[in-house]
Design a protein around this motif. Structure first.
Motif, mmCIF file in Angstrom:
data_model
loop_
_atom_site.group_PDB
_atom_site.id
_atom_site.type_symbol
_atom_site.label_atom_id
_atom_site.label_comp_id
_atom_site.label_asym_id
_atom_site.label_seq_id
_atom_site.Cartn_x
_atom_site.Cartn_y
_atom_site.Cartn_z
ATOM 1 N N ALA A 10 42.896 50.266 28.261
ATOM 2 C CA ALA A 10 42.714 51.713 28.454
ATOM 3 C C ALA A 10 43.697 52.505 27.597
ATOM 4 N N ASP A 11 44.907 52.004 27.511
ATOM 5 C CA ASP A 11 45.900 52.696 26.683
ATOM 6 C C ASP A 11 45.492 52.687 25.215
ATOM 7 N N ARG A 12 44.839 51.630 24.818
ATOM 8 C CA ARG A 12 44.450 51.497 23.419
ATOM 9 C C ARG A 12 43.221 52.349 23.093
ATOM 10 N N ILE A 13 42.266 52.345 24.004
ATOM 11 C CA ILE A 13 41.010 53.059 23.743
ATOM 12 C C ILE A 13 41.068 54.505 24.205
ATOM 13 N N GLU A 14 41.897 54.773 25.201
ATOM 14 C CA GLU A 14 41.989 56.101 25.794
ATOM 15 C C GLU A 14 40.607 56.602 26.202
ATOM 16 N N PRO A 15 39.993 55.897 27.162
ATOM 17 C CA PRO A 15 38.620 56.253 27.537
ATOM 18 C C PRO A 15 38.564 57.556 28.326
ATOM 19 N N ALA A 16 37.382 58.167 28.293
ATOM 20 C CA ALA A 16 37.173 59.368 29.098
ATOM 21 C C ALA A 16 37.143 59.006 30.575
ATOM 22 N N ARG A 17 36.614 57.834 30.867
ATOM 23 C CA ARG A 17 36.538 57.391 32.259
ATOM 24 C C ARG A 17 36.763 55.891 32.346
ATOM 25 N N VAL A 18 37.283 55.485 33.483
ATOM 26 C CA VAL A 18 37.394 54.061 33.788
ATOM 27 C C VAL A 18 36.744 53.848 35.146
ATOM 28 N N SER A 19 35.827 52.929 35.219
ATOM 29 C CA SER A 19 35.133 52.711 36.496
ATOM 30 C C SER A 19 35.106 51.227 36.827
ATOM 31 N N GLU A 20 34.875 50.960 38.083
ATOM 32 C CA GLU A 20 34.717 49.594 38.562
ATOM 33 C C GLU A 20 33.589 49.566 39.589
ATOM 34 N N HIS A 21 33.266 48.420 40.072
ATOM 35 C CA HIS A 21 32.192 48.284 41.045
ATOM 36 C C HIS A 21 32.751 48.285 42.468
ATOM 37 N N LEU A 22 32.042 48.943 43.320
ATOM 38 C CA LEU A 22 32.446 49.014 44.720
ATOM 39 C C LEU A 22 31.930 47.763 45.428
ATOM 40 N N CYS A 23 32.663 46.698 45.233
ATOM 41 C CA CYS A 23 32.234 45.406 45.762
ATOM 42 C C CYS A 23 33.449 44.479 45.786
ATOM 43 N N TRP A 24 33.219 43.221 45.991
ATOM 44 C CA TRP A 24 34.302 42.243 45.902
ATOM 45 C C TRP A 24 33.758 41.005 45.195
ATOM 46 N N SER A 25 34.658 40.213 44.629
ATOM 47 C CA SER A 25 34.210 39.010 43.933
ATOM 48 C C SER A 25 35.172 37.842 44.098
ATOM 49 N N SER A 26 36.159 38.012 44.955
ATOM 50 C CA SER A 26 37.108 36.905 45.149
ATOM 51 C C SER A 26 37.627 36.926 46.573
ATOM 52 N N VAL A 27 37.946 35.736 47.060
ATOM 53 C CA VAL A 27 38.593 35.633 48.368
ATOM 54 C C VAL A 27 39.313 34.291 48.424
ATOM 55 N N ASN A 28 40.436 34.295 49.103
ATOM 56 C CA ASN A 28 41.255 33.088 49.244
ATOM 57 C C ASN A 28 41.607 32.479 47.887
ATOM 58 N N GLY A 29 41.822 33.333 46.909
ATOM 59 C CA GLY A 29 42.263 32.877 45.594
ATOM 60 C C GLY A 29 41.177 32.382 44.676
ATOM 61 N N ARG A 30 39.981 32.331 45.161
ATOM 62 C CA ARG A 30 38.877 31.834 44.337
ATOM 63 C C ARG A 30 38.000 33.000 43.902
ATOM 64 N N HIS A 31 37.730 33.055 42.605
ATOM 65 C CA HIS A 31 36.844 34.094 42.060
ATOM 66 C C HIS A 31 35.435 33.534 41.921
ATOM 67 N N TYR A 32 34.491 34.378 42.248
ATOM 68 C CA TYR A 32 33.082 33.992 42.137
ATOM 69 C C TYR A 32 32.422 34.691 40.946
ATOM 70 N N ASN A 33 33.149 35.591 40.319
ATOM 71 C CA ASN A 33 32.707 36.260 39.091
ATOM 72 C C ASN A 33 31.307 36.851 39.233
ATOM 73 N N ASP A 34 31.087 37.434 40.378
ATOM 74 C CA ASP A 34 29.845 38.162 40.606
ATOM 75 C C ASP A 34 30.176 39.327 41.538
ATOM 76 N N LEU A 35 29.265 40.250 41.657
ATOM 77 C CA LEU A 35 29.494 41.446 42.456
ATOM 78 C C LEU A 35 28.900 41.228 43.846
ATOM 79 N N LEU A 36 29.762 40.969 44.809
ATOM 80 C CA LEU A 36 29.314 40.578 46.144
ATOM 81 C C LEU A 36 29.391 41.775 47.096
#
Lengths: 162, 206
Positions: B40-66
């Protein structure tokens, strides 16, 4: 009511187990998750993918993912850190997967014959820098007669003589 | 990266993340956050967004939007996480609503109420995918127009339409691989005309 953490833990277990009682829509998440890993590792190890073929590769990835969980949100990093993934093809979890995928050939290991255009150094190709260009048309798989169960199966590279 | 940096000099870019696991009960991945901040510092975007979800629990990532359960506990948790992320002082911080195939049965709040409350509490904008609202409405038997009306956050920043709703046996899924369905364009038009005059049409291909 279960806590948020308990719910997430239960959901994750259901996704991995594929036997959750929350309906078939869970399977869509499972399929997506595993497809993501297959694509990520396929992009990281394109030569291995071509050598072993998509069905074998996907099955190997599925087995690998279950025993080597991703620990980060960046799939590219997961693929990058998994340099041992091809090596795992000859390890315990890959044993049953090294059988040829063609019908009627179960129980035998696969011998991959790759034309030697340069010095074949498989370990380099696993690091994303293929020492040779193997295409589907030039990569012929033939079966050896050695039983996979008799010794740890491996992928063996050899020159085609050309 | 070089192209992105160059484009940022001429166009306002938007960073849309998929890997932060905003709703997870695990601690936020500080290394991932640091990488995002560097980007973000490099690109200086107008907006930064993420998904309202989760994708990891107990240290394990599932790399999907749950899917999140829509409960008061999850609401408090997500709001705290949005605040935590906003502490990085990025230009803007809208939360993205995700496609949801599975409704967690323990949910006690309506999805639209949950999303709107996150925006109201945290002051973040919402990046709402109209296609996902359509798909969610179809899958869960809710009124998409009512959802949009309830979802009018204090700072609606952007509305997008991502391509590709594919009829499945059990439900609709968002493939991002086919043209936007006519019903989605219709919903988008209604949203744009009735709710947000400044809505944008994006075609997302992530």
């Amino acid at each position: 009511m279960p806590s948020l953490r308990e719910l997430q833990t239960q959901f994750a277990a259901a996704v991995l187990a594929d036997t959750g009682d929350r309906g078939e829509r869970i399977a869509i998440y499972r399929n997506t998750i595993f497809a993501n890993y297959r694509n990520a590792l396929g992009a990281t190890y394109p030569v291995v993918l071509q050598l072993v073929g998509r069905p074998f590769f996907d099955a190997a990835v599925d087995a690998y993912v279950l025993t080597h969980p991703s620990t980060g949100g960046d799939l590219n990093v997961y693929g990058d850190r998994s340099r041992r993934f091809p090596g795992k093809l000859s390890a315990r979890e890959g044993t049953s997967l090294l059988c040829p995928t063609s019908p009627g050939s179960s129980g035998r290991s696969t011998r991959l014959s790759v034309p030697q255009t340069t010095t074949a150094r498989p370990h380099r190709s696993w690091q994303g820098s293929p020492p040779f260009r193997a295409t589907k048309s030039r990569c012929n798989a033939s079966r050896s007669t050695r039983r996979a169960a008799s010794s740890p199966p491996t992928i063996r590279y050899c020159a085609s003589g050309r | 990266m070089r192209r992105s940096t160059g484009s940022a000099a001429n166009y306002p870019l938007s960073l849309h993340g998929v890997g932060l696991s905003l709703g997870s009960t695990d601690s936020l991945d500080s290394a991932h956050l640091a990488k995002l901040k560097r980007l973000a510092d490099r690109i200086e975007p107008a907006r930064v967004s993420e998904h309202l979800c989760w994708s990891s629990v107990n240290g394990r990532h599932y790399n999907d939007l749950l899917p999140l359960p829509y409960t008061p506990e999850a609401l408090d948790h997500v709001c705290a996480r949005v605040e935590q992320r906003a502490g990085l002082s990025w230009p803007r911080d809208p939360g993205g609503k995700r496609l949801e195939l599975f409704r967690v049965p323990e949910s006690t709040l309506a999805e639209a109420d949950f999303v709107a409350e996150v925006a109201a509490r945290t002051g973040c904008g919402l990046l709402v995918d109209v296609n996902n609202i359509y798909v969610n409405a179809r899958n869960h038997g809710i009124d998409a127009d009512a959802y949009l009306a309830r979802d009018s956050a204090p700072q609606p920043s952007r509305r997008s339409t991502s391509p590709g709703s594919t009829p499945a046996v059990l439900c609709l899924i968002d493939t991002h691989g086919t043209p936007v369905a006519p019903e989605v364009w219709s919903l988008y038009e209604r949203a744009r005309c009735a709710l947000w005059a400044g809505a944008h049409a994006d075609r997302m291909g992530h």
